[in-house]
Write a protein that holds these residues in place. Sequence first.
Motif, mmCIF file in Angstrom:
data_model
loop_
_atom_site.group_PDB
_atom_site.id
_atom_site.type_symbol
_atom_site.label_atom_id
_atom_site.label_comp_id
_atom_site.label_asym_id
_atom_site.label_seq_id
_atom_site.Cartn_x
_atom_site.Cartn_y
_atom_site.Cartn_z
ATOM 1 N N ALA A 64 0.828 -1.212 0.000
ATOM 2 C CA ALA A 64 0.000 0.000 0.000
ATOM 3 C C ALA A 64 0.859 1.258 0.000
ATOM 4 N N ALA A 65 1.917 1.273 0.802
ATOM 5 C CA ALA A 65 2.795 2.444 0.864
ATOM 6 C C ALA A 65 3.481 2.683 -0.475
ATOM 7 N N ALA A 66 3.939 1.612 -1.106
ATOM 8 C CA ALA A 66 4.604 1.763 -2.407
ATOM 9 C C ALA A 66 3.634 2.267 -3.464
ATOM 10 N N LEU A 67 2.411 1.765 -3.451
ATOM 11 C CA LEU A 67 1.411 2.211 -4.428
ATOM 12 C C LEU A 67 1.023 3.663 -4.182
ATOM 13 N N ALA A 68 0.948 4.072 -2.924
ATOM 14 C CA ALA A 68 0.561 5.448 -2.597
ATOM 15 C C ALA A 68 1.684 6.445 -2.875
ATOM 16 N N ALA A 69 2.931 5.995 -2.805
ATOM 17 C CA ALA A 69 4.070 6.901 -2.933
ATOM 18 C C ALA A 69 4.427 7.240 -4.366
ATOM 19 N N ASP A 70 4.023 6.414 -5.315
ATOM 20 C CA ASP A 70 4.513 6.611 -6.677
ATOM 21 C C ASP A 70 3.503 6.061 -7.672
ATOM 22 N N ASP A 71 3.369 6.737 -8.801
ATOM 23 C CA ASP A 71 2.504 6.228 -9.856
ATOM 24 C C ASP A 71 3.106 4.991 -10.515
ATOM 25 N N VAL A 72 4.425 4.823 -10.395
ATOM 26 C CA VAL A 72 5.121 3.684 -10.970
ATOM 27 C C VAL A 72 5.922 3.019 -9.847
ATOM 28 N N PRO A 73 5.299 2.101 -9.098
ATOM 29 C CA PRO A 73 5.983 1.530 -7.926
ATOM 30 C C PRO A 73 7.078 0.520 -8.259
ATOM 31 N N GLY A 74 7.187 0.115 -9.524
ATOM 32 C CA GLY A 74 8.211 -0.849 -9.893
ATOM 33 C C GLY A 74 7.733 -2.282 -9.895
ATOM 34 N N PHE A 75 6.448 -2.478 -9.647
ATOM 35 C CA PHE A 75 5.848 -3.808 -9.677
ATOM 36 C C PHE A 75 4.386 -3.673 -10.073
ATOM 37 N N VAL A 76 3.793 -4.792 -10.454
ATOM 38 C CA VAL A 76 2.368 -4.831 -10.741
ATOM 39 C C VAL A 76 1.706 -5.745 -9.714
ATOM 40 N N GLN A 88 -16.454 -8.191 -6.232
ATOM 41 C CA GLN A 88 -16.806 -7.908 -4.842
ATOM 42 C C GLN A 88 -15.902 -6.818 -4.258
ATOM 43 N N GLY A 89 -14.700 -6.696 -4.793
ATOM 44 C CA GLY A 89 -13.768 -5.659 -4.357
ATOM 45 C C GLY A 89 -12.347 -6.099 -4.591
ATOM 46 N N HIS A 90 -11.510 -5.172 -5.075
ATOM 47 C CA HIS A 90 -10.110 -5.480 -5.375
ATOM 48 C C HIS A 90 -9.254 -4.246 -5.135
ATOM 49 N N ILE A 91 -7.959 -4.438 -5.136
ATOM 50 C CA ILE A 91 -7.017 -3.344 -4.948
ATOM 51 C C ILE A 91 -7.049 -2.455 -6.202
ATOM 52 N N PRO A 92 -7.259 -1.150 -6.030
ATOM 53 C CA PRO A 92 -7.266 -0.259 -7.188
ATOM 54 C C PRO A 92 -5.957 -0.365 -7.983
ATOM 55 N N GLY A 93 -6.094 -0.497 -9.292
ATOM 56 C CA GLY A 93 -4.936 -0.597 -10.167
ATOM 57 C C GLY A 93 -4.405 -2.009 -10.351
#
Length: 184
Positions: A64-76, A88-93
């Motif tokens: 979550a921190a990596a996804l929030a800190a950068d538009d390109v976190p270096g992983f998918v 039912q619900g998933h992680i955005p992106g």
Amino acid sequence: MTTHSRTRVQAPAPASGPAPAQAPAHALSAADSPVLRVPPASPGEAVAYFGASLAFHADVSDVAAALAADDVPGFVVLDSRSTESWDQGHIPGAVHLPTALIAEQAEPLLDKAVPVVTYCWGPGCNGATRAALALAGLGYQVKEMLGGIEYWIREGFEIETAQGLERHAADPLTAPVGAAACGC
């Protein structure tokens, strides 16, 4: 009757930091302890094991921190659950790719140069492990997100549904109340 006194000699504490932990005088012998019946690994073995564990696993909070800190976190992030579960619900992106479809659909969806972090339902489910195994077998660099979507939601991170984005209150058993991070 003979009595024995137990005397323990303790080295003085270093100038900074607490004294090393020592077993209390009434401690069980290793043979009597369910924890110590099998002794701990050597420090060198522990370094190898825990280092390897971190190479294979990612923590929900770290993802979550990596996804929030950068538009390109270096992983998918890859959700390996069914379409009904995804809806039912998933992680955005996140990318949706059920485990059963990885062999035939991974190549057009994922770049082998970009590490993949898999997740499924939660700690009681090994779907993310199976997805990670399938991806690794195809040549992808992969980690499994410990806790899955369950702990993502329990830690109060945003999920995406057909109705839009939503967030549930953090569970105080899994996330600190009133703090940005757990400190671990």
